[in-house]
Motif scaffolding. Structure first.
Motif, PDB file in Angstrom:
ATOM      1  N   VAL A   1       6.130  10.150 -12.350  1.00 53.12           N
ATOM      2  CA  VAL A   1       5.592  11.068 -13.345  1.00 53.12           C
ATOM      3  C   VAL A   1       5.737  12.503 -12.868  1.00 53.12           C
ATOM      4  O   VAL A   1       6.249  13.356 -13.567  1.00 53.12           O
ATOM      5  CB  VAL A   1       4.109  10.742 -13.664  1.00 53.12           C
ATOM      6  N   ASP A   2       5.271  12.745 -11.620  1.00 55.56           N
ATOM      7  CA  ASP A   2       5.243  14.129 -11.151  1.00 55.56           C
ATOM      8  C   ASP A   2       5.702  14.330  -9.712  1.00 55.56           C
ATOM      9  O   ASP A   2       5.609  15.432  -9.179  1.00 55.56           O
ATOM     10  CB  ASP A   2       3.836  14.699 -11.312  1.00 55.56           C
ATOM     11  N   GLY A   3       6.177  13.270  -9.064  1.00 58.83           N
ATOM     12  CA  GLY A   3       6.711  13.424  -7.715  1.00 58.83           C
ATOM     13  C   GLY A   3       5.681  13.377  -6.611  1.00 58.83           C
ATOM     14  O   GLY A   3       6.011  13.566  -5.440  1.00 58.83           O
ATOM     15  N   ASP A   4       4.400  13.124  -6.926  1.00 63.49           N
ATOM     16  CA  ASP A   4       3.348  13.076  -5.913  1.00 63.49           C
ATOM     17  C   ASP A   4       2.972  11.632  -5.603  1.00 63.49           C
ATOM     18  O   ASP A   4       2.720  10.837  -6.510  1.00 63.49           O
ATOM     19  CB  ASP A   4       2.103  13.828  -6.396  1.00 63.49           C
ATOM     20  N   THR A   5       2.899  11.323  -4.304  1.00 63.31           N
ATOM     21  CA  THR A   5       2.491   9.994  -3.861  1.00 63.31           C
ATOM     22  C   THR A   5       1.063  10.062  -3.343  1.00 63.31           C
ATOM     23  O   THR A   5       0.778  10.779  -2.393  1.00 63.31           O
ATOM     24  CB  THR A   5       3.426   9.477  -2.750  1.00 63.31           C
ATOM     25  N   SER A   6       0.164   9.318  -3.928  1.00 60.32           N
ATOM     26  CA  SER A   6      -1.264   9.406  -3.632  1.00 60.32           C
ATOM     27  C   SER A   6      -1.644   8.718  -2.326  1.00 60.32           C
ATOM     28  O   SER A   6      -0.878   7.955  -1.741  1.00 60.32           O
ATOM     29  CB  SER A   6      -2.042   8.763  -4.785  1.00 60.32           C
ATOM     30  N   THR A   7      -2.892   8.970  -1.925  1.00 62.62           N
ATOM     31  CA  THR A   7      -3.450   8.361  -0.718  1.00 62.62           C
ATOM     32  C   THR A   7      -4.063   6.995  -0.993  1.00 62.62           C
ATOM     33  O   THR A   7      -4.476   6.309  -0.052  1.00 62.62           O
ATOM     34  CB  THR A   7      -4.559   9.272  -0.150  1.00 62.62           C
ATOM     35  N   ASN A   8      -4.151   6.593  -2.250  1.00 62.45           N
ATOM     36  CA  ASN A   8      -4.920   5.400  -2.613  1.00 62.45           C
ATOM     37  C   ASN A   8      -4.121   4.296  -3.284  1.00 62.45           C
ATOM     38  O   ASN A   8      -4.688   3.280  -3.680  1.00 62.45           O
ATOM     39  CB  ASN A   8      -6.070   5.793  -3.552  1.00 62.45           C
ATOM     40  N   ASP A   9      -2.797   4.465  -3.424  1.00 63.34           N
ATOM     41  CA  ASP A   9      -1.996   3.472  -4.139  1.00 63.34           C
ATOM     42  C   ASP A   9      -2.100   2.082  -3.523  1.00 63.34           C
ATOM     43  O   ASP A   9      -2.026   1.924  -2.307  1.00 63.34           O
ATOM     44  CB  ASP A   9      -0.510   3.843  -4.118  1.00 63.34           C
ATOM     45  N   MET A  10      -2.218   1.111  -4.392  1.00 65.25           N
ATOM     46  CA  MET A  10      -2.239  -0.267  -3.912  1.00 65.25           C
ATOM     47  C   MET A  10      -1.856  -1.201  -5.046  1.00 65.25           C
ATOM     48  O   MET A  10      -2.291  -1.023  -6.182  1.00 65.25           O
ATOM     49  CB  MET A  10      -3.629  -0.624  -3.382  1.00 65.25           C
ATOM     50  N   VAL A  11      -1.045  -2.190  -4.725  1.00 64.97           N
ATOM     51  CA  VAL A  11      -0.783  -3.312  -5.624  1.00 64.97           C
ATOM     52  C   VAL A  11      -1.236  -4.558  -4.891  1.00 64.97           C
ATOM     53  O   VAL A  11      -0.814  -4.800  -3.751  1.00 64.97           O
ATOM     54  CB  VAL A  11       0.706  -3.430  -5.989  1.00 64.97           C
TER      55      VAL A  11
ATOM     56  N   TYR B   1       0.811  -1.205   0.000  1.00 58.35           N
ATOM     57  CA  TYR B   1       0.000   0.000   0.000  1.00 58.35           C
ATOM     58  C   TYR B   1       0.850   1.264   0.000  1.00 58.35           C
ATOM     59  O   TYR B   1       2.038   1.235   0.309  1.00 58.35           O
ATOM     60  CB  TYR B   1      -0.907   0.023   1.246  1.00 58.35           C
ATOM     61  N   THR B   2       0.190   2.389  -0.311  1.00 56.94           N
ATOM     62  CA  THR B   2       0.857   3.679  -0.287  1.00 56.94           C
ATOM     63  C   THR B   2       1.484   3.960   1.085  1.00 56.94           C
ATOM     64  O   THR B   2       0.977   3.520   2.122  1.00 56.94           O
ATOM     65  CB  THR B   2      -0.130   4.815  -0.618  1.00 56.94           C
ATOM     66  N   THR B   3       2.578   4.724   1.087  1.00 57.95           N
ATOM     67  CA  THR B   3       3.197   5.151   2.343  1.00 57.95           C
ATOM     68  C   THR B   3       2.690   6.520   2.769  1.00 57.95           C
ATOM     69  O   THR B   3       3.116   7.047   3.797  1.00 57.95           O
ATOM     70  CB  THR B   3       4.726   5.204   2.205  1.00 57.95           C
TER      71      THR B   3
END
Length: 415
Positions: free
Chosen positions: A234-244, A59-61
């Motif tokens: 892409v743009d240096g922003d880490t989202s609140t919803n990332d998941m693999v 998950y996102t950090t």
């Protein structure tokens, strides 16, 4: 100087690339529909397995982890297995407090009932605008329209339903032989902007009909994510919803895979191929992007140092803008290496853009500006090779150029 593509080569002796999709592994089904979150396009997707599947996730950090991530964590911790995943796009259900958490749990409950499994065997994922409540009535109606069964599987619609600003669907698939059994590994993903994973707004789903030990699957996913999805920007922003997330249902009939299994390396290679292909497709589809950019760093003392240098260069806005302008301004490349945190002997550093040497052992190389400009202008994939001259370790990162359209897309994202 190592060859430019040394780190990108796929070890295809172990597996066969195919044109399959997320439901190609035995027993997986997927689909999507329009439920009304977006104006017209599919915005509700589902994936499920005929039998409960061993599950693993990364998950996102970002410290503000969205409600669907919290609910998916609950399910995996409680059961260790998943039978299905319900996904919506157009609304992230992030920063929505206790009400957002309730909505995510309702999505889990409704989908579990629709496919006839326990709630703790369902994961939830959302992507889109942050800070808005889900239209749960529309989602409930959409979930009740889901057909269960092999004939109702439409993986193409699932791929479409998870997209936001993406310009194309992203998928990969491979098959291999394990103990005389044919095993399939597949995946699909979404991601175009807000991409700078420590895990961006990106979602990736992987399926396999292999039978895999739980701890080995989680460790493999974590290691693979570090070398693939966590090496794109892409743009240096880490989202609140990332998941693999990966589901392994064991329907291929192979003996349980673990580190001790003689075919573990074959499976790990095919698994890494799927993740790497999806990661590169996300980088290529960066918002407004016209080029995929690959930075291969060799000659590092450690793999972490190679990865740090590669990702710093790929994330430099100055480097990205120069690539968009077809300007072989290698000074921006060495500048990024210099602030990467990696200790580099200037006199050992060499840089190539495509096959063109621009820096050799710490000194400007003699090259044709016209040739370099033509390479950057005429190719939609740009490769840079950086040799730190200090060791034998290497790392590769992927990104894209920075264009006028990136600003246009993000200036009007909510309109």
């Amino acid at each position: 100087m190592n060859q430019l593509y040394v780190y990108e080569k796929e070890s295809t002796a172990f597996f066969t690339k195919t044109d399959g999709n997320i439901s190609s592994p035995a027993g997986f089904f997927a689909g999507g529909l329009h439920c009304g979150i977006k104006r017209k396009r599919p915005d509700l997707g589902w994936l499920y397995s005929a039998v409960p599947a061993q599950a693993a996730a990364v998950y996102t950090t970002n410290q503000f982890q969205a409600a669907p991530i919290q609910v998916t964590k609950e399910s995996i911790v409680e059961s260790g297995k998943l039978s299905g995943i319900i996904v919506n796009s157009g609304n992230a259900n992030s920063f929505t407090g206790s009400e957002g958490l309730r909505h995510a749990r309702l999505m889990r409950k409704w989908f579990a009932a629709q496919i006839g499994v326990n709630e703790n065997q369902v994961g939830v994922a959302s992507t889109g605008v942050i800070g808005e409540f889900l239209p749960v009535e529309k989602i409930e109606t959409g979930i009740r329209r889901i057909d269960k069964g092999e004939g109702a599987s439409h993986p193409d619609l699932f791929e479409k339903a998870i997209l936001t600003t993406d310009t194309f669907q992203k998928r990969a698939c491979a098959t291999l032989e394990i103990g005389g059994k044919t095993v399939t590994v597949a995946g699909c993903a979404k991601g175009s902007g807000m991409i700078h994973p420590n895990m961006a707004t990106m979602l990736a789903f992987m399926t396999t009909d292999a039978k895999v030990e739980a701890a080995a699957l989680q460790n493999l996913l974590k290691q693979t994510v570090d070398e693939t999805f966590n090496m794109i920007t892409v743009d240096g922003d880490t989202s609140t919803n990332d998941m693999v997330i990966v589901m392994a249902n064991g329907l291929a009939g192979n003996d349980t895979l673990s580190y001790a299994h003689p075919d573990w390396k074959k499976f790990a290679e095919s698994f890494a191929y799927i993740a790497r292909e999806l990661a590169k497709q996300i980088a290529r589809d960066g918002e407004g992007a016209t080029k995929l950019v690959e930075v291969c760093v060799t000659g590092a003392e450690t793999e972490k140092e190679a990865q740090a240098a590669a990702k710093t260069v790929i994330g430099s806005n100055l480097v990205k803008a120069a690539i968009f302008g077809a300007d072989a301004n290698w000074g921006r490349i060495i500048n990024a290496i210099g602030y990467s945190g990696v200790q580099v002997d200037e006199q050992a550093l060499s840089v190539r853009i495509g096959g063109i040497s621009v820096v050799e052992k710490g000194m400007p190389a003699s090259y044709s500006e016209d040739e370099a400009h033509a390479y950057l202008k005429e190719n939609d994939k740009i490769c840079m090779a950086i040799d730190l001259g200090a060791g034998t370790c290497q790392g590769t990162a992927w990104g894209c150029d920075l264009t006028y359209d990136y600003v246009k897309i993000n200036a009007t994202y909510r309109s």
